[in-house]
Design a protein around this motif. Structure first.
Motif, PDB file in Angstrom:
ATOM      1  N   GLY A   1      87.497  87.415  82.766  1.00 28.80           N
ATOM      2  CA  GLY A   1      85.910  87.523  83.935  1.00 28.80           C
ATOM      3  C   GLY A   1      84.718  87.634  83.993  1.00 28.80           C
ATOM      4  N   PRO A   2      83.396  88.282  84.879  1.00 28.12           N
ATOM      5  CA  PRO A   2      82.762  88.595  84.352  1.00 28.12           C
ATOM      6  C   PRO A   2      81.997  89.746  83.002  1.00 28.12           C
TER       7      PRO A   2
ATOM      8  N   LEU B   1      89.317  89.183  76.828  1.00 31.07           N
ATOM      9  CA  LEU B   1      89.866  88.400  77.884  1.00 31.07           C
ATOM     10  C   LEU B   1      91.582  87.871  76.875  1.00 31.07           C
ATOM     11  N   LEU B   2      91.138  88.201  75.165  1.00 28.18           N
ATOM     12  CA  LEU B   2      92.261  87.657  74.695  1.00 28.18           C
ATOM     13  C   LEU B   2      93.501  88.638  74.486  1.00 28.18           C
TER      14      LEU B   2
END
Length: 400
Positions: free
Chosen positions: A161-162, A169-170
């Motif tokens: 995402g931004p 993220l992980l």
């Protein structure tokens, strides 16, 4: 020809002059600048950094020139510029050499900088190993390289995402693989399957918010399937690992945070809100902690010079005529950690005290903040996070 503006900071002037040095000619000093002017700018900078450089030389393995290079290329006061390597060459040449000979070249200064960086690196590696060896379970707390195929990296990049880092993220993707159950559903499952009258979170353990220990009243020998199959419980949409201890009697304890209590009238909705607020209040910055003290009616906050256990011993100070019990809804009673500039400080104990009682503790404590109406006068929090951290005694900071 070098033209300098009078309002420029000495560091800016020195950088401009250094950018025009020409070591291919007999006199590398650019036209329009005298050696006396360069020396004047260098000694102006020495008033800012000289004593600190001398301290580093006296207390570390860095030489004078290594310390000068390290400080001037990395550490700057507000309004000043970092010096270029050529400018550092001018500074070293001017300070203590009476401007004899030529300024030091970038090559020479680079050598000093590399040697200083290597010594600092070795010192940092030494400091990292002054504590006991980590437990095996803690070995993965440090960042580690992860090698993936290019196609996998592209897929990860598309899913980010931004402003989301690869670590964020992980974590999000791993959370999505967990079999989770909302806290309200967990309570409902125990009420329906086991006839539970009491469900609570045990908060006596350090970092209790990172792995919830749920205590559930379960008078019958019943397996609650939906709970047994879950890996995490979600609170306000965030999955948190958990385990459940089932008890035949609804034994209420002071360290419990009840999320459902039929006797006390705490329904699952109220309980979920209490848990969410407690999770938010577990950690806070020093300004946030001061706000909590102020909201609770306190007019000062002090910390003991000696730690309590493995953390800080806080003293929120209340007026002599005020209530010194910490309100549960103010976020102060749930405080477990303080987020400082470069570390997280555990809170070992919170001891509310009155202003009259605090007079006997002044020699054993340090004021972190005080309101204007405090008897010894106001103590404002610094805007700089580093200065806020330095308010704490060194013995307390070492526990972080």
């Amino acid at each position: 020809m070098v033209e300098l503006e009078t309002e420029w900071h000495p560091s800016t002037k020195l950088n401009v002059i250094a950018g025009e040095l020409d070591f291919t000619v007999v006199d590398p000093i650019p036209d329009g600048v005298t050696r006396d002017e360069i020396e004047e700018h260098c000694y102006a900078l020495r008033t800012l950094y000289g004593e600190y450089v001398d301290e580093i030389v006296a207390e570390t393995t860095l030489s004078q020139r290594e310390a000068q290079t390290w400080v001037l290329t990395r550490l700057v006061h507000e309004g000043a510029d970092r010096l270029s390597y050529e400018a550092v060459g001018l500074y070293i040449w001017a300070i203590g050499r009476s401007t004899d000979g030529d300024p030091l070249s970038r090559t020479i200064v680079t050598d000093y900088a590399d040697r200083a960086a290597e010594k600092v690196h070795r010192a940092e590696e030494t400091v990292k190993r002054t504590g006991p060896p980590p437990y095996p379970d803690d070995c993965y707390e440090e960042p580690a390289l992860v090698w993936v195929e290019g196609a996998v990296a592209d897929r990860l990049r598309r899913r980010a995402g931004p402003e989301e880092t690869y670590g964020d993220l992980l974590e999000r993707l791993l959370d999505e693989t967990l079999a989770s159950i909302p806290m309200a559903d967990l309570v409902a499952a125990y009420r329906e399957a086991a006839g539970s009258e009491y469900v609570a979170i045990e908060t006596v353990y350090r970092n209790w918010d990172e792995h919830l220990r749920i205590v559930a009243h379960a008078p019958g020998d019943v397996t609650v399937e939906t709970v047994a199959e879950a890996d995490a419980v979600t609170v306000d949409g965030t999955p948190i690992p958990f385990r459940v201890e089932e008890r035949a009697e609804p034994r209420r304890e002071q360290s419990h945070l009840a999320v459902y209590d039929a006797t006390e009238g705490i329904d699952p909705e109220i309980g979920s809100d209490r848990l969410r607020d407690a999770l938010v209040a577990v950690e806070g910055t020093l300004p946030e902690v001061v706000d909590r003290v102020r909201d609770a009616g306190g007019h000062a906050l002090a910390v003991a010079t000696e730690p309590a256990g493995a953390g800080a011993h806080l003293h929120p100070i209340f007026p002599d005529t005020g209530e010194t019990n910490l309100p549960e809804d103010g976020g102060l009673a749930q405080l477990e950690r303080i987020d400082l500039d470069d570390r997280t400080l555990a809170v070992g104990r919170i001891s509310p005290t009155t202003a009259d009682e605090y007079r006997t503790l002044t020699a054993e404590t340090t004021l972190l903040w005080a309101a204007p109406d405090f008897e010894s006068g106001p103590v404002e929090l610094p805007n700089d996070p580093v200065e806020r951290r330095e308010r704490f005694p060194a013995t307390v900071l070492r526990t972080a």
